[in-house]
Design a protein around this motif. Structure first.
Motif, PDB file in Angstrom:
ATOM      1  N   TYR A 223       0.395  -1.100   0.024  1.00  0.00           N
ATOM      2  CA  TYR A 223      -0.075   0.109   0.208  1.00  0.00           C
ATOM      3  C   TYR A 223       0.980   1.406  -0.107  1.00  0.00           C
ATOM      4  O   TYR A 223       0.149   2.074   0.479  1.00  0.00           O
ATOM      5  CB  TYR A 223      -0.934  -0.196   1.658  1.00  0.00           C
ATOM      6  N   ALA A 224       1.998   1.134  -0.061  1.00  0.00           N
ATOM      7  CA  ALA A 224       3.023   2.466   0.044  1.00  0.00           C
ATOM      8  C   ALA A 224       4.947   2.208  -0.672  1.00  0.00           C
ATOM      9  O   ALA A 224       4.815   0.521  -0.309  1.00  0.00           O
ATOM     10  CB  ALA A 224       2.881   3.379   1.121  1.00  0.00           C
ATOM     11  N   VAL A 225       5.238   3.395  -0.604  1.00  0.00           N
ATOM     12  CA  VAL A 225       6.120   2.891  -1.340  1.00  0.00           C
ATOM     13  C   VAL A 225       7.430   3.753   0.049  1.00  0.00           C
ATOM     14  O   VAL A 225       6.432   4.712  -0.079  1.00  0.00           O
ATOM     15  CB  VAL A 225       6.763   3.808  -1.908  1.00  0.00           C
ATOM     16  N   GLY A 226       8.019   3.472   0.210  1.00  0.00           N
ATOM     17  CA  GLY A 226       9.132   3.974   0.532  1.00  0.00           C
ATOM     18  C   GLY A 226      10.398   4.835   0.063  1.00  0.00           C
ATOM     19  O   GLY A 226       9.842   5.662  -0.042  1.00  0.00           O
ATOM     20  N   GLU A 227      11.708   4.637   0.601  1.00  0.00           N
ATOM     21  CA  GLU A 227      12.596   4.987  -0.690  1.00  0.00           C
ATOM     22  C   GLU A 227      12.873   4.508  -1.743  1.00  0.00           C
ATOM     23  O   GLU A 227      11.995   3.451  -1.971  1.00  0.00           O
ATOM     24  CB  GLU A 227      14.077   4.023   0.058  1.00  0.00           C
ATOM     25  N   TRP A 228      12.418   5.635  -2.539  1.00  0.00           N
ATOM     26  CA  TRP A 228      12.900   5.697  -4.023  1.00  0.00           C
ATOM     27  C   TRP A 228      12.985   6.199  -4.658  1.00  0.00           C
ATOM     28  O   TRP A 228      12.023   7.675  -4.927  1.00  0.00           O
ATOM     29  CB  TRP A 228      10.873   5.256  -4.489  1.00  0.00           C
ATOM     30  N   GLU A 229      14.080   6.719  -5.493  1.00  0.00           N
ATOM     31  CA  GLU A 229      15.215   7.449  -5.296  1.00  0.00           C
ATOM     32  C   GLU A 229      14.030   8.669  -7.365  1.00  0.00           C
ATOM     33  O   GLU A 229      14.338   9.402  -7.326  1.00  0.00           O
ATOM     34  CB  GLU A 229      16.730   7.726  -6.223  1.00  0.00           C
ATOM     35  N   SER A 230      14.083   6.904  -7.783  1.00  0.00           N
ATOM     36  CA  SER A 230      13.065   7.711  -9.355  1.00  0.00           C
ATOM     37  C   SER A 230      12.121   7.657  -9.043  1.00  0.00           C
ATOM     38  O   SER A 230      11.514   7.974 -10.298  1.00  0.00           O
ATOM     39  CB  SER A 230      14.328   6.381 -10.165  1.00  0.00           C
ATOM     40  N   GLY A 231      11.267   7.680  -8.014  1.00  0.00           N
ATOM     41  CA  GLY A 231      10.140   7.900  -8.357  1.00  0.00           C
ATOM     42  C   GLY A 231       9.638   9.555  -8.485  1.00  0.00           C
ATOM     43  O   GLY A 231      10.280  10.437  -7.730  1.00  0.00           O
ATOM     44  N   LEU A 233       6.628   9.933  -9.603  1.00  0.00           N
ATOM     45  CA  LEU A 233       4.793  10.059  -9.748  1.00  0.00           C
ATOM     46  C   LEU A 233       3.558  11.330  -8.512  1.00  0.00           C
ATOM     47  O   LEU A 233       4.312  11.690  -7.468  1.00  0.00           O
ATOM     48  CB  LEU A 233       4.148   9.167  -9.320  1.00  0.00           C
ATOM     49  N   GLU A 234       2.956  11.840  -8.929  1.00  0.00           N
ATOM     50  CA  GLU A 234       2.468  13.024  -7.913  1.00  0.00           C
ATOM     51  C   GLU A 234       1.076  12.250  -6.946  1.00  0.00           C
ATOM     52  O   GLU A 234       0.986  13.571  -6.004  1.00  0.00           O
ATOM     53  CB  GLU A 234       1.657  14.623  -9.286  1.00  0.00           C
ATOM     54  N   GLU A 241      -1.451   1.739  -8.290  1.00  0.00           N
ATOM     55  CA  GLU A 241      -1.630   1.823  -9.595  1.00  0.00           C
ATOM     56  C   GLU A 241      -0.285   1.523 -10.578  1.00  0.00           C
ATOM     57  O   GLU A 241       0.437   0.181 -11.063  1.00  0.00           O
ATOM     58  CB  GLU A 241      -2.384   3.077 -10.833  1.00  0.00           C
ATOM     59  N   TYR A 242       0.928   2.338  -9.575  1.00  0.00           N
ATOM     60  CA  TYR A 242       2.494   1.462 -10.285  1.00  0.00           C
ATOM     61  C   TYR A 242       2.581   0.101  -9.654  1.00  0.00           C
ATOM     62  O   TYR A 242       3.238  -0.510 -10.340  1.00  0.00           O
ATOM     63  CB  TYR A 242       3.588   3.137 -10.064  1.00  0.00           C
ATOM     64  N   LEU A 243       2.135   0.252  -8.284  1.00  0.00           N
ATOM     65  CA  LEU A 243       2.565  -1.179  -7.661  1.00  0.00           C
ATOM     66  C   LEU A 243       1.836  -2.434  -7.707  1.00  0.00           C
ATOM     67  O   LEU A 243       2.698  -2.908  -8.208  1.00  0.00           O
ATOM     68  CB  LEU A 243       2.154  -0.920  -6.054  1.00  0.00           C
ATOM     69  N   GLN A 244       0.287  -1.763  -8.505  1.00  0.00           N
ATOM     70  CA  GLN A 244      -0.014  -3.033  -9.157  1.00  0.00           C
ATOM     71  C   GLN A 244       0.649  -3.532 -10.796  1.00  0.00           C
ATOM     72  O   GLN A 244       0.828  -4.551 -10.636  1.00  0.00           O
ATOM     73  CB  GLN A 244      -1.355  -2.915  -9.661  1.00  0.00           C
ATOM     74  N   GLN A 245       1.042  -1.919 -11.699  1.00  0.00           N
ATOM     75  CA  GLN A 245       2.096  -2.852 -12.502  1.00  0.00           C
ATOM     76  C   GLN A 245       2.760  -3.561 -12.526  1.00  0.00           C
ATOM     77  O   GLN A 245       3.282  -3.737 -13.465  1.00  0.00           O
ATOM     78  CB  GLN A 245       2.484  -1.370 -12.993  1.00  0.00           C
ATOM     79  N   GLU A 292       2.070  16.036  -3.117  1.00  0.00           N
ATOM     80  CA  GLU A 292       2.859  17.669  -1.986  1.00  0.00           C
ATOM     81  C   GLU A 292       2.501  18.162  -1.655  1.00  0.00           C
ATOM     82  O   GLU A 292       3.013  18.797  -0.347  1.00  0.00           O
ATOM     83  CB  GLU A 292       3.373  18.300  -3.256  1.00  0.00           C
ATOM     84  N   ALA A 293       0.664  17.826  -0.667  1.00  0.00           N
ATOM     85  CA  ALA A 293       0.205  17.812   0.203  1.00  0.00           C
ATOM     86  C   ALA A 293       0.557  17.099   1.322  1.00  0.00           C
ATOM     87  O   ALA A 293       0.890  17.646   1.635  1.00  0.00           O
ATOM     88  CB  ALA A 293      -0.690  17.827  -0.201  1.00  0.00           C
ATOM     89  N   GLN A 294       0.889  15.953   0.687  1.00  0.00           N
ATOM     90  CA  GLN A 294       1.808  15.007   2.030  1.00  0.00           C
ATOM     91  C   GLN A 294       2.876  15.469   2.881  1.00  0.00           C
ATOM     92  O   GLN A 294       3.434  15.865   4.423  1.00  0.00           O
ATOM     93  CB  GLN A 294       1.790  13.992   1.579  1.00  0.00           C
ATOM     94  N   GLU A 295       3.545  16.173   2.291  1.00  0.00           N
ATOM     95  CA  GLU A 295       5.227  17.096   1.927  1.00  0.00           C
ATOM     96  C   GLU A 295       4.683  17.901   2.823  1.00  0.00           C
ATOM     97  O   GLU A 295       5.243  18.728   4.227  1.00  0.00           O
ATOM     98  CB  GLU A 295       5.605  17.354   0.613  1.00  0.00           C
ATOM     99  N   GLN A 296       3.746  18.649   2.260  1.00  0.00           N
ATOM    100  CA  GLN A 296       3.301  20.222   2.929  1.00  0.00           C
ATOM    101  C   GLN A 296       3.227  19.664   3.908  1.00  0.00           C
ATOM    102  O   GLN A 296       3.902  20.646   5.356  1.00  0.00           O
ATOM    103  CB  GLN A 296       2.616  20.639   2.526  1.00  0.00           C
ATOM    104  N   LEU A 297       2.204  18.740   4.484  1.00  0.00           N
ATOM    105  CA  LEU A 297       1.626  18.238   6.514  1.00  0.00           C
ATOM    106  C   LEU A 297       2.389  17.778   6.875  1.00  0.00           C
ATOM    107  O   LEU A 297       2.602  17.916   8.275  1.00  0.00           O
ATOM    108  CB  LEU A 297       0.176  17.581   5.478  1.00  0.00           C
ATOM    109  N   GLY A 298       3.659  16.985   6.061  1.00  0.00           N
ATOM    110  CA  GLY A 298       4.175  16.068   7.062  1.00  0.00           C
ATOM    111  C   GLY A 298       4.321  15.257   8.152  1.00  0.00           C
ATOM    112  O   GLY A 298       2.803  14.906   8.056  1.00  0.00           O
ATOM    113  N   PHE A 299       4.658  14.941   9.082  1.00  0.00           N
ATOM    114  CA  PHE A 299       4.699  14.625  10.715  1.00  0.00           C
ATOM    115  C   PHE A 299       4.462  14.601  12.037  1.00  0.00           C
ATOM    116  O   PHE A 299       5.838  16.088  12.128  1.00  0.00           O
ATOM    117  CB  PHE A 299       5.477  13.176  10.128  1.00  0.00           C
ATOM    118  N   THR A 300       4.050  14.254  13.064  1.00  0.00           N
ATOM    119  CA  THR A 300       4.177  14.870  13.845  1.00  0.00           C
ATOM    120  C   THR A 300       5.405  13.803  14.861  1.00  0.00           C
ATOM    121  O   THR A 300       5.773  13.148  13.799  1.00  0.00           O
ATOM    122  CB  THR A 300       3.134  14.068  15.124  1.00  0.00           C
TER     123      THR A 300
END
Ligand SMILES: NC(=O)c1cc2c(=O)c3cc(F)ccc3oc2nc1N
Length: 328
Positions: A223-231, A233-234, A241-245, A292-300
């Motif tokens: 359900y997610a991607v962790g480390e991925w230099e060449s990522g 996607l927006e 969908e990419y994981l499924q492909q 980008e929204a995830q990046e902007q909101l970040g983490f506690t």
């Protein structure tokens, strides 16, 4: 047969068997009989026995590893595997949505809703297309290397088309049917049955002998991607969908929801439909779709601000109550 012929035959057999395995365990759509699969596997193993130097890491013969381990090595998650904050009712969901909208200074947020699989958070790393390491979440920064146990999960591809380094994350779980039949066998052997599929999956993945894990019929949804230099996607939905492909098993019930009202409709629908699933879920995960929204909101310190887990009312609390009443 010459070594060159053996190399060619092995490559063809590996591709064929890995494709059959993908259709059976990822697509749930077997295209050959077990007898035909077993016959090809026997052919592969006999050529590998004659030419051990030609055995590759992605050979289907390598799924159930060798000797039991003495202990699990530690693995550091360079991208921490955090846990989700919880919501228990509609008000909590609306509070979450308000915080996200304020943080993004936007009117409406596109969310992705996913079933919250009740299993064990897992990280899989691929280098040059090969599955090279699998680990538990652990404390979020340090997990345990359980690669040999994860290799026994048939829906995990041993090789993917993307050769760039990628780390994918998901939930390993035990299907309800496997849980019931395993507990029947345990009780027949006077062994303690597992309390629930989640504990059974955790206990199975903590086995030092991969031959035991291989018998537990575990499965996984990514359900997610962790480390991925060449990522590049927006959105999170593009990543699913990419994981499924790439050949990973993703859960088919995820949906994009425009705004919190659609999220609440999705959640309410699954409170009913949950009973018809062949695996346990303990809630719904809601994520802001735009990366980008995830990046902007970040983490506690311990959780993402851009996601939350709506938890269903605990079922086991009810069964415990019934057990207590029955036992008095
Ligand atoms: N059990 C699950 O089915 C499930 C779990 C998580 C997480 O634990 C999780 C934790 C994070 F810090 C961020 C995203 C996440 O997304 C997730 N998505 C899911 N579908």
């Amino acid at each position: 047969m010459t070594k060159q012929e053996a190399r060619q035959q092995l490559e063809a057999l590996r591709d064929e068997l890995n494709e059959y395995n993908y259709q059976y365990h990822v697509l749930d759509n077997p295209t050959v009989s077990d007898a035909e699969y077993d016959q090809k596997m026997k052919q592969l193993k006999s050529i590998e026995a004659e030419y051990p130097a030609l055995v590759t890491a992605d050979s289907p013969s390598q799924r159930v590893g060798g000797e039991p381990l003495d202990a699990f090595e530690k693995v550091t998650h360079r991208v921490p595997m955090l846990s989700l904050g919880n919501a228990f009712n509609e008000e909590d969901l609306r509070d979450f949505d308000r915080r996200v909208r304020e943080g993004l200074a936007t009117e409406t947020v596109t969310y992705v809703c996913e079933l919250k699989i009740d299993g064990l958070a897992i990280s899989l790393r691929y280098q040059d297309g090969l599955f090279v390491q699998g680990a538990t979440r652990g404390d979020g920064t340090t997990g345990e290397d359980i690669t040999s146990n994860l290799k026994t999960i048939r829906s995990i591809p041993l090789r993917i088309k993307d050769a760039s380094p990628i780390e994918v994350r998901g939930e390993a779980y035990m299907p309800q049917q496997s849980f019931l039949s395993m507990n029947e066998a345990r009780e027949a052997n006077d062994e303690e049955p597992f309390a629930n599929p989640r504990n059974a999956a955790a206990g199975s993945l903590r086995q030092l002998d991969p031959k035991i894990a291989a018998k537990r019929n575990l499965d996984i949804f990514l359900y997610a991607v962790g480390e991925w230099e060449s990522g590049s996607l927006e959105t999170h939905s593009d990543r699913l969908e990419y994981l499924q492909q790439l050949g990973f098993k993703t859960n088919p019930e995820w949906r994009k929801c425009e705004g919190i009202d659609e999220v609440i409709q999705y959640v309410e629908a699954w409170v009913e439909k949950r009973a018809n699933l062949s695996y346990d879920i303990d809630g719904i995960v809601i994520k802001a779709d735009n990366l980008e929204a995830q990046e902007q909101l970040g983490f506690t310190a311990k959780s993402p601000r851009w996601a939350i887990a709506y938890k269903f009312p605990a079922e086991e609390a009810v069964t415990k109550l019934i057990d207590i009443e029955l036992s008095v």
